[in-house]
Design a protein around this motif. Structure first.
Motif, short mmCIF file in Angstrom:
data_model
loop_
_atom_site.label_atom_id
_atom_site.label_comp_id
_atom_site.label_asym_id
_atom_site.label_seq_id
_atom_site.Cartn_x
_atom_site.Cartn_y
_atom_site.Cartn_z
N VAL A 5 1.33 -1.17 0.05
CA VAL A 5 -0.13 -0.06 -0.20
C VAL A 5 0.61 1.01 -0.25
O VAL A 5 1.82 1.26 1.01
N ASP A 6 0.58 2.04 -1.03
CA ASP A 6 1.74 3.21 -1.02
C ASP A 6 0.40 4.25 -1.00
O ASP A 6 -0.75 4.60 -2.31
N PHE A 7 0.38 4.99 0.30
CA PHE A 7 -0.69 5.55 0.66
C PHE A 7 -0.71 7.44 -0.61
O PHE A 7 -1.73 7.82 -1.17
N VAL A 8 0.23 7.48 -1.21
CA VAL A 8 0.41 8.46 -2.26
C VAL A 8 -0.55 8.12 -3.41
O VAL A 8 -1.06 8.38 -3.76
N VAL A 9 -0.15 7.04 -4.05
CA VAL A 9 -0.75 6.09 -4.68
C VAL A 9 -2.39 6.27 -4.13
O VAL A 9 -2.76 6.43 -5.21
N LEU A 10 -2.04 5.45 -3.32
CA LEU A 10 -3.89 4.99 -2.91
C LEU A 10 -4.57 6.94 -3.25
O LEU A 10 -6.34 6.31 -3.25
N GLU A 11 -4.01 7.78 -2.86
CA GLU A 11 -4.71 9.07 -2.91
C GLU A 11 -5.54 8.77 -3.87
O GLU A 11 -6.74 9.99 -4.52
#
Lengths: 184, 530
Positions: free
Chosen positions: A69-75
Motif C-alpha cells: 500500500v502506497d498512500f500517495v498512490v492510494l490517494e
C-alpha cells in the motif's frame, strides 16, 4: 427422471432469482473491530502454523495478490478500484486456502484453515453491506496477473493473507463512503 | 519603493524566524525520538515512521571509528521490487558519538522491506521490517484540562496526531498525579480524543500528561514522548452528605449517653461542684429555726438536751475504758488503801496494759508519753508501795502526764446519765465525790455535772510545769479533758492550755482511749454556768 431434473432446474432458478432479489443488509458494517477480529485470527493462524514441520504437508504454489500500500498512490485511486483489488484478492485467498485444506491431514490445522475461509466469506458480506459488489464468488479475477505473485509455502501464504487484510482490505473499509457518511 | 523593500525585508525576516523556530522545534523533536529509539530498539539500523509515507532510519557510531557520510550506503528493497538507495547524512551526537541518517519520503506498507547498510562495500547492518509496525508519532497536541462540574473529576482532551487512516487505531496513555508527587496513575484509552479522570481528590492540583501509540492490529510502533504536563486544580471539596449525617447521628448518641450518665450521677456531681456547707442544724433541733441560734435559750428550753448534747458532739467518738492509776488523797474520804490496791492492780496490770497498749493504734502510741515516763511512774508507784506514806500531790505530780485529782464534793452524781454518756464522751472524768475512789470512772464519755452547789473545774498538769499542783479547796472537782480536742471550760479557772490536750495527749498507762490522737472535732468552747 427428466421431469425431476427439470423440476430441480426450475427450483434452482427460482432460488437464484430469489437470492438476487434479496435486499442487501440495510445497515453498513462500519465497525473496524469486525475486520480487526479477522486480522487477529489470521495472525494467530500464521503464528500457529509457522513451526509446522515440512509446511504441514502442503506442497504446490499459490497465487496471491500483492499487499503493498502506497498512500500517495492510494490517494489517487477511487473506491471502485480499491474494491476491485480487494475482492479479487479475497477470491485468490479463498482459492488458495481451499487447496490447502485438501492437502493437510491434521484436524487442528484443518479447523484453523476453515476458520480463515469462513472469515473471508464474512468479509464478502461486509463489503456487500457497504454497497460494494461482492466479486469474491465470481469465477474469474477482475485484475491482471501484475497484481499477483506466487508463493510456495503455507507460512508465506498465511503471512501474505494477514498483510492483505491489514492493509488493503482495512483501508477499503475505513474509506468506504457508506461509513464516511455515518461518521460525519 | 524604499518602503516596499523594507516591507519585503520584514516579511522575509518574519518567515525566516518562523522557519528557524520550526526547524529548532523539529530538531528537538528528532533529538527526542532518536533518544527514545536508542533506548527501545535493539536492532540496527533503527527506523521509525512519523507519518503515512515516510521512514527515517539511523545508526550510531563512535566518533573515533566514524567515517564520513560518503563512506556509507543505504540500500533498501521492497518485496518483488528492485533495490533502491538512500542518501546518508551525518550529525554529531552527545557522548562522543555520530549519527547517520537516511530518510525515505515515499514508502509502501504491508509489505516487507529489506535494508542493508554498507560502509565501504562492507555490510555492517542488515534488517527486514514492515514499515506499518515502526510508527513513532509526535505526542498529542493541545492537551487541555477542564472541570466536569462534579467532585473529584477532571476532563482531559487533546488533539490526535493527524494521520488520516489511523485515527481509529490510536491508543493513548494518560498519566495523572498530584502536583509535587511522583506517584501517579495511568489510564489507557483507545480511539478517542478525551478522557474523564475520576476518583481525584477535591481541591487538589493535578498534573496530567499524555502519550500515543498505534494499537498494534493493523499498525503498530513505539510509545511517543510524553507531552509537557498540564496543571489543573479540581473542584473544592464538598461535605459528603453521608458523612455529615453519620457525624450528626454519632454526636447525638454521644450527647444522649453523656446526659444519661450525668443524670444518674447528678447527686454525686452536685456534691462535688457545689458542696453542701455542713450545718449543725440537724443535730440541734430548733436551735436555729426557733431560737435563732441562741444557744443558751435553746439549752434552757430543750428537755434533756443538755445531757444529750455531748452525745452529738462526740457521736463518732468511741468509748474507751479508763482506769485511774492514782489519785490524790486529800481527805479521809479518799482511802489511801485504795491506792495500793489500785497501784498494785495497776502494777499487776502493767504487763497486761503493755500488751493492750501494743494493740492500740500506733498513732496513739506516738501520742503517748514515752516509755521512760511510764517507767518512772512505775518506779514511783513501787516506791509508794514500799513506803506507803501519804504522799503529797507534788510527788505524784512529778510525772508529765496529766491526770485527775479528785476532791470530795457534796454533789451528787446523777447515775442515770452514766448510761447515756458512756459510749460517747472521750472525757476522762474521775469522781470520788461521795463515793469511794474505787468507783472511779473508767468510762470515757461520762461527763457528769452536778447541779446545785457542785462545782467543776478542770485543770491540766501542763499548767504547772513544776509539777506542783495547787491545792484547791475541797470544793473543787477536777476533771481532765480528754484528748479529743474539745476544750471545755468548766470553771473560771479554766486552763489556757486545755487546747493542748486536744493534741492528743494520752494520760496514763491505763488509758485505753481508742480515739486517734490526731482527731480533733470542731468545737467551740462551751461555757458552763453553775
Amino acid at each position: 427422471m427428466s421431469s425431476i431434473s427439470g423440476l430441480v432446474a426450475v427450483l434452482l432458478t427460482v432460488l437464484q432469482w430469489a437470492g438476487r432479489g434479496l435486499p442487501s443488509p440495510v445497515r453498513p458494517i462500519c465497525d473496524p473491530r469486525v475486520l480487526d477480529r479477522f486480522i487477529m485470527e489470521a495472525r494467530d493462524t500464521e503464528t500457529a502454523l509457522r513451526g509446522c514441520k515440512a509446511g504441514c504437508g502442503v506442497t504446490g504454489t499459490f497465487v496471491v495478490p500483492l499487499t503493498n500500500v502506497d498512500f500517495v498512490v492510494l490517494e489517487t485511486k477511487d473506491t471502485e478500484e480499491q474494491a476491485l483489488e480487494v475482492q479479487s484478492g479475497l477470491f485468490l485467498f479463498g482459492q488458495a486456502l481451499g487447496a490447502v485444506r485438501e492437502s493437510v491431514s491434521r484436524a487442528a490445522v484443518k479447523s484453523l484453515i476453515d476458520n480463515n475461509k469462513s472469515n473471508i466469506h464474512s468479509l464478502g458480506q461486509v463489503l456487500r453491506s457497504l454497497h460494494i459488489k461482492d466479486l469474491s464468488l465470481s469465477p474469474a479475477p477482475a485484475v491482471g496477473d501484475s497484481a499477483t505473485r506466487k508463493v510456495s509455502s503455507l507460512s508465506e501464504l498465511l503471512r501474505v493473507h494477514t498483510n492483505f487484510l491489514r492493509g488493503k482490505v482495512r483501508l477499503l473499509l475505513t474509506n468506504a463512503p457508506a461509513c464516511q457518511q455515518n461518521s460525519t | 519603493m524604499t518602503n516596499n523593500n523594507l516591507n519585503k525585508l520584514l516579511v522575509f525576516c518574519v518567515l525566516f524566524c518562523a522557519q528557524k523556530t520550526s526547524i529548532v522545534h523539529g530538531a528537538q523533536a528528532l533529538e527526542t525520538k532518536v533518544a527514545l529509539l536508542l533506548h527501545a530498539e535493539p536492532e540496527n539500523p533503527k527506523c521509525f515512521a512519523e507519518g503515512m509515507s515516510d521512514l527515517t532510519c539511523f545508526w550510531e557510531e563512535d566518533e573515533e571509528r566514524a567515517g564520513s557520510a560518503d563512506q556509507y550506503s543505504f540500500i533498501y528493497t521492497y518485496q518483488n521490487e528492485n533495490s533502491s538507495e538512500c542518501s546518508v547524512t551525518a550529525l554529531p551526537a552527545a557522548g562522543g558519538k555520530r549519527l547517520y541518517f537516511c530518510r525515505l519520503s515515499q514508502t509502501q506498507l504491508f509489505v516487507p522491506l529489506d535494508i542493508r547498510v554498507f560502509r565501504d562495500d562492507l555490510l555492517i547492518h542488515n534488517r527486514s521490517l514492515f514499515i506499518e509496525v515502526v510508527f513513532l508519532l509526535d505526542p498529542p497536541a493541545n492537551l487541555t484540562l477542564t472541570s466536569t462540574g462534579m467532585q473529584g473529576q477532571l476532563k482531559a482532551s487533546w488533539l490526535p496526531p493527524s494521520l488520516k487512516y489511523m485515527g481509529d487505531s490510536m491508543m493513548y496513555e494518560v498519566s495523572y498525579a498530584m502536583a509535587g508527587s511522583h506517584i501517579g496513575k495511568v489510564e489507557a484509552v483507545q480511539a478517542s480524543s478525551e478522557l474523564i479522570l475520576r476518583g481525584l481528590q477535591s481541591g487538589t492540583k493535578y498534573k496530567v500528561r499524555i502519550r500515543v501509540k498505534l494499537d498494534g492490529i493493523s499498525y503498530s510502533g513505539y510509545w511517543s514522548a510524553w507531552t509537557d504536563p498540564v496543571l489543573m486544580e479540581t473542584m473544592p471539596g464538598d461535605l459528603d452528605p453521608l458523612i455529615v449525617s453519620l457525624s450528626l447521628i454519632i454526636s447525638l448518641v454521644l450527647t444522649l449517653l453523656s446526659l444519661l450518665v450525668l443524670m444518674s450521677h447528678r447527686r454525686f456531681l452536685l456534691k462535688k461542684i457545689w458542696p453542701i456547707i455542713p450545718t449543725p442544724e440537724s443535730k440541734f433541733q430548733g436551735l436555729f429555726k426557733v431560737y435563732g441560734g441562741d444557744f443558751q435559750e435553746w439549752l434552757g428550753h430543750s428537755t434533756g438536751g443538755l445531757w444529750l448534747r455531748p452525745t452529738y458532739f462526740y457521736s463518732e467518738e468511741f468509748p474507751a475504758p479508763l482506769e485511774v492509776l492514782s489519785e490524790v488523797s486529800l481527805g479521809p474520804v479518799l482511802p489511801s488503801s485504795a491506792l495500793p490496791p489500785k497501784a498494785s492492780e495497776a502494777l499487776g496490770e502493767e504487763e497486761d496494759e503493755d500488751k493492750k497498749l501494743k494493740r492500740v493504734d500506733p498513732a496513739l502510741m506516738e501520742g503517748w508519753r514515752e516509755t521512760p515516763q511510764e517507767h518512772w511512774l512505775m518506779d514511783q508507784l513501787r516506791a509508794i508501795h514500799k513506803h506507803p506514806a501519804p504522799w503529797t500531790q507534788s510527788s505524784l505530780l512529778e510525772s508529765h502526764d496529766a491526770y485527775v485529782t479528785l476532791n470530795a464534793q457534796n454533789h451528787s452524781v446523777e447515775e442515770p446519765l452514766d448510761d447515756i454518756l458512756e459510749e460517747t464522751l472521750p472525757l476522762q472524768v474521775l469522781f470520788a465525790s461521795g463515793r469511794t475512789s474505787s468507783e472511779s470512772r473508767s468510762d470515757l464519755g461520762s461527763v457528769q455535772q452536778s447541779s446545785g452547789s457542785g462545782r467543776l473545774s478542770s485543770q491540766s498538769s501542763f499548767e504547772y510545769p513544776n509539777h506542783t499542783w495547787p491545792s484547791k479547796g475541797p470544793g473543787y472537782t477536777y476533771m481532765a479533758v480528754a484528748d479529743s480536742g474539745v476544750s471545755m471550760d468548766y470553771s473560771p479557772m479554766s486552763s489556757n492550755k486545755i487546747d493542748d490536750i486536744g493534741k492528743g495527749v494520752i494520760y496514763t498507762n491505763e488509758y485505753k482511749n481508742e480515739i486517734p490522737a490526731h482527731r480533733r472535732p470542731i468545737g467551740t468552747p462551751i461555757h458552763f454556768a453553775f
